[in-house]
Write an enzyme that holds these catalytic residues in place. Sequence first.
Site, PDB file in Angstrom:
ATOM      1  N   LYS A   1      33.256  32.165  46.552  1.00 59.32           N
ATOM      2  CA  LYS A   1      34.006  32.300  47.803  1.00 59.32           C
ATOM      3  C   LYS A   1      34.152  33.768  48.206  1.00 59.32           C
ATOM      4  CE  LYS A   1      36.915  31.432  51.223  1.00 59.32           C
ATOM      5  NZ  LYS A   1      38.208  30.753  51.103  1.00 59.32           N
TER       6      LYS A   1
ATOM      7  N   THR B   1      42.560  30.207  47.627  1.00 59.10           N
ATOM      8  CA  THR B   1      41.637  31.326  47.451  1.00 59.10           C
ATOM      9  C   THR B   1      42.398  32.437  46.758  1.00 59.10           C
ATOM     10  OG1 THR B   1      40.330  30.759  49.410  1.00 59.10           O
ATOM     11  CG2 THR B   1      40.175  33.016  48.604  1.00 59.10           C
TER      12      THR B   1
END
Length: 319
Positions: A192, A117
């Site tokens: 995300k 991420t």
Amino acid sequence: MSEFPPSEPERSGAQSGPIAFLGLGHMGGPMAINLVKAGYIVTGFDVVPAALETARAHGITTADTAAEAVAGAAVVLTMLPSGKHLLDAYRGTPGQPGQPGLLATAAPGTLFLDCSTINVDEAREAADLAVAAGHRAVDAPVSGGVMGAEAGTLTFMVGALPEDFEAVRPMLEVMGKRVVHCGEHGAGQAAKICNNMILGVSMIAVSEAFVLGEKLGLTHQALFDVASAASGQCWALTTNCPVPGPVPTSPANRDYQPGFAGALMAKDLKLALNALQSTGVAARLGPLASEIYDSFAAEGGAGRDFSGIITDIRDKSGH
């Protein structure tokens, strides 16, 4: 072009298209184990010796260096702490023997699948570097935490060209229960951080509501019974409820053992803040949530579940 493991009906035993899995920590380790269980050929690497030992104990072949793991791989799957780690790994360290970049080490046409991420801009830069080096690139950050990684129930948010998405879909379906193609390079990271900004803001709101309910004399169960069946219903309430009792499986019943750690929520909200600033979005709750979780992580909440933010709110409310 590199070959990839066959589709679901044929997935048994050793497969063609070996995978180099770089980053065997709390998330990456279980993900790699699930790939091996499904018959994929995986060579793993991590800078932490204990992670390598755990991987070997679960049948994963390990390499002494990242470059060794990547040699001969059809897919290079990365699960790294930050975008800087990823970009440095891709580029390598020119002039320092023994530390070649992964892009230079990999065979032509290798598919680079990043499940870290990171910032959207970093994901797009990494993809551009991979493509310029003659490879293919996919960003596929995950949601679902350590429990989801272990159970193979993660959600993957994927940024890729359509043909590359189809190529990696079978292996993602081994590690997760939902795989969503969000668009081209960087779109997985965008989805995300948007999702986790919603999650961070909603957990703060749910936690504040429970502390207010306590002040007003409501029991936790009474507030849960109303809000979970009314307009206040959300994942932060019905799945990760920040108070013990109403949802027995929530981390609140385990003294806020993560789950999804406060440090990770602080990181993801910082990524969202970076995106808000770079795009000029007139957001107010996202930046405030980032500030709140930064303080929570710095003041002892880094290793606790992010729902433990309720204890911080309660403490500052005079309880």
